[in-house]
Design an enzyme around this catalytic site. Structure first.
Site, PDB file in Angstrom:
ATOM      1  N   SER A   7      25.552   2.441  43.794  1.00  0.00           N
ATOM      2  CA  SER A   7      26.839   2.404  44.485  1.00  0.00           C
ATOM      3  C   SER A   7      26.771   3.267  45.729  1.00  0.00           C
ATOM      4  O   SER A   7      26.579   4.489  45.642  1.00  0.00           O
ATOM      5  CB  SER A   7      27.948   2.909  43.565  1.00  0.00           C
ATOM      6  OG  SER A   7      29.149   3.082  44.291  1.00  0.00           O
ATOM      7  N   HIS A  32      25.853  -2.029  45.367  1.00  0.00           N
ATOM      8  CA  HIS A  32      27.247  -2.043  44.913  1.00  0.00           C
ATOM      9  C   HIS A  32      28.107  -1.376  45.974  1.00  0.00           C
ATOM     10  O   HIS A  32      27.888  -0.216  46.339  1.00  0.00           O
ATOM     11  CB  HIS A  32      27.378  -1.303  43.581  1.00  0.00           C
ATOM     12  CG  HIS A  32      28.739  -1.403  42.967  1.00  0.00           C
ATOM     13  ND1 HIS A  32      29.140  -2.499  42.235  1.00  0.00           N
ATOM     14  CD2 HIS A  32      29.790  -0.553  42.982  1.00  0.00           C
ATOM     15  CE1 HIS A  32      30.383  -2.315  41.814  1.00  0.00           C
ATOM     16  NE2 HIS A  32      30.803  -1.140  42.262  1.00  0.00           N
ATOM     17  N   ASP A  34      31.838  -0.272  47.021  1.00  0.00           N
ATOM     18  CA  ASP A  34      33.203   0.000  46.552  1.00  0.00           C
ATOM     19  C   ASP A  34      34.171   0.005  47.728  1.00  0.00           C
ATOM     20  O   ASP A  34      34.042   0.820  48.653  1.00  0.00           O
ATOM     21  CB  ASP A  34      33.265   1.354  45.846  1.00  0.00           C
ATOM     22  CG  ASP A  34      32.639   1.312  44.460  1.00  0.00           C
ATOM     23  OD1 ASP A  34      32.931   0.357  43.714  1.00  0.00           O
ATOM     24  OD2 ASP A  34      31.865   2.216  44.121  1.00  0.00           O
ATOM     25  N   MET A  36      38.077   0.495  48.751  1.00  0.00           N
ATOM     26  CA  MET A  36      39.327   1.079  48.254  1.00  0.00           C
ATOM     27  C   MET A  36      40.348   1.125  49.379  1.00  0.00           C
ATOM     28  O   MET A  36      39.992   1.389  50.534  1.00  0.00           O
ATOM     29  CB  MET A  36      39.083   2.494  47.726  1.00  0.00           C
ATOM     30  CG  MET A  36      37.970   2.592  46.698  1.00  0.00           C
ATOM     31  SD  MET A  36      37.747   4.307  46.145  1.00  0.00           S
ATOM     32  CE  MET A  36      36.239   4.137  45.188  1.00  0.00           C
ATOM     33  N   HIS A  65      33.002  -4.744  45.440  1.00  0.00           N
ATOM     34  CA  HIS A  65      34.012  -4.467  44.418  1.00  0.00           C
ATOM     35  C   HIS A  65      35.315  -4.096  45.116  1.00  0.00           C
ATOM     36  O   HIS A  65      35.457  -2.992  45.650  1.00  0.00           O
ATOM     37  CB  HIS A  65      33.491  -3.327  43.531  1.00  0.00           C
ATOM     38  CG  HIS A  65      34.432  -2.876  42.480  1.00  0.00           C
ATOM     39  ND1 HIS A  65      34.289  -1.674  41.812  1.00  0.00           N
ATOM     40  CD2 HIS A  65      35.545  -3.451  41.939  1.00  0.00           C
ATOM     41  CE1 HIS A  65      35.241  -1.528  40.933  1.00  0.00           C
ATOM     42  NE2 HIS A  65      36.030  -2.592  40.998  1.00  0.00           N
ATOM     43  N   MET A  67      38.676  -2.816  45.131  1.00  0.00           N
ATOM     44  CA  MET A  67      39.711  -2.029  44.439  1.00  0.00           C
ATOM     45  C   MET A  67      40.901  -1.928  45.379  1.00  0.00           C
ATOM     46  O   MET A  67      41.254  -0.849  45.875  1.00  0.00           O
ATOM     47  CB  MET A  67      39.160  -0.654  44.063  1.00  0.00           C
ATOM     48  CG  MET A  67      38.124  -0.727  42.953  1.00  0.00           C
ATOM     49  SD  MET A  67      37.365   0.872  42.570  1.00  0.00           S
ATOM     50  CE  MET A  67      36.014   0.844  43.758  1.00  0.00           C
ATOM     51  N   MET A 136      35.145  -1.152  33.943  1.00  0.00           N
ATOM     52  CA  MET A 136      35.231   0.198  34.491  1.00  0.00           C
ATOM     53  C   MET A 136      35.247   1.219  33.354  1.00  0.00           C
ATOM     54  O   MET A 136      36.024   1.091  32.402  1.00  0.00           O
ATOM     55  CB  MET A 136      36.493   0.355  35.335  1.00  0.00           C
ATOM     56  CG  MET A 136      36.512  -0.490  36.604  1.00  0.00           C
ATOM     57  SD  MET A 136      35.153  -0.105  37.737  1.00  0.00           S
ATOM     58  CE  MET A 136      35.507   1.615  38.126  1.00  0.00           C
ATOM     59  N   ASP A 174      30.580   0.148  35.443  1.00  0.00           N
ATOM     60  CA  ASP A 174      30.644   1.050  36.594  1.00  0.00           C
ATOM     61  C   ASP A 174      31.461   2.268  36.202  1.00  0.00           C
ATOM     62  O   ASP A 174      32.593   2.142  35.742  1.00  0.00           O
ATOM     63  CB  ASP A 174      31.297   0.324  37.776  1.00  0.00           C
ATOM     64  CG  ASP A 174      31.358   1.173  39.029  1.00  0.00           C
ATOM     65  OD1 ASP A 174      30.705   2.235  39.083  1.00  0.00           O
ATOM     66  OD2 ASP A 174      32.070   0.770  39.971  1.00  0.00           O
TER      67      ASP A 174
END
Length: 217
Positions: A7, A32, A34, A36, A65, A67, A136, A174
């Site tokens: 990540s 990966h 992330d 947000m 991913h 979020m 998660m 994750d």
């Protein structure tokens, strides 16, 4: 073979392109990413422009991913930026199936994720439609958190269900993944380990990943 997806939330953002390129050299399987938004989770990270900027740095698949609240607003942008997998949260959209279908319509693989507090039943109706389920094992929003064992029964349930329907979907985890928690998750049935701190802070990332891959269910 277990796939390892470092990540980049734990990477050195002052030289992010180099860090992403290093992952391929070290033997990672995926990257990966992330994303947000400061709304769905209490932090803000990166957007499509950054994903597009780092895409030429590696040939590894990008596991993006999201979020973010109402992720369907940005699916096309992340697809255009170079995502291979686009994962949305079951808690973040009112039209889960619509989001999955939109991802597929853009030629990308669709993932679905659920938070530690969310029961497995929330994602169960969609398992035959997705290419990835991401469980998660921390509350999303920040890196470096401790693993929450509440995710293990969900992983086991998902593995049983995927096997029952003959699905080849990836089952990922994750949050707080290291040597010990990674082994627990592999025993429960995962095929992909997403990890940040344990890999980027390791003095030998390649050796660490090979150790994880050696675990057998």
């Amino acid at each position: 073979m277990i796939k390892i997806a470092p990540s980049i939330l734990s990477a050195d953002f002052s030289r992010l392109g180099e860090e992403v390129g290093r992952l391929e050299t070290e033997g990672a399987d995926w990257v990966h990413v992330d994303v947000m938004d400061g709304v769905f989770v209490p932090n803000i990270t990166i957007g499509p422009a950054v994903v597009k900027a780092i895409r030429p740095c590696t040939s590894l698949p990008f596991d993006v991913h999201l979020m973010i609240t109402s992720p369907e607003r940005y699916i096309e942008q992340f697809a255009d930026a170079g995502a291979d997998y686009i994962t949305v949260h079951v808690e973040a959209t009112e039209d889960v199936k619509g989001a999955i279908d939109r991802i597929h319509s853009l030629g990308k693989k669709a993932g679905l994720s659920l938070n530690p507090e969310t029961p497995f039943t929330a994602v169960e109706p969609y398992l035959e439609h997705i290419d990835l389920l991401l469980v998660m094992t921390v509350r999303p929003g920040f890196g470096g958190q401790s693993f929450m064992p509440v995710g293990l029964p969900k992983i086991a349930a998902a593995r049983e269900r995927f096997d029952a329907i003959g699905s080849s979907a990836e089952l990922a985890v994750d949050g707080g993944i290291n040597r010990d928690t990674g082994r627990e998750c592999i025993d429960a049935g995962v095929s992909v380990l997403a990890a940040g701190s344990a890999l980027f802070k390791s003095p030998d990332m390649r050796a660490e990943m090979e150790l994880w891959r050696a675990y057998k269910r």
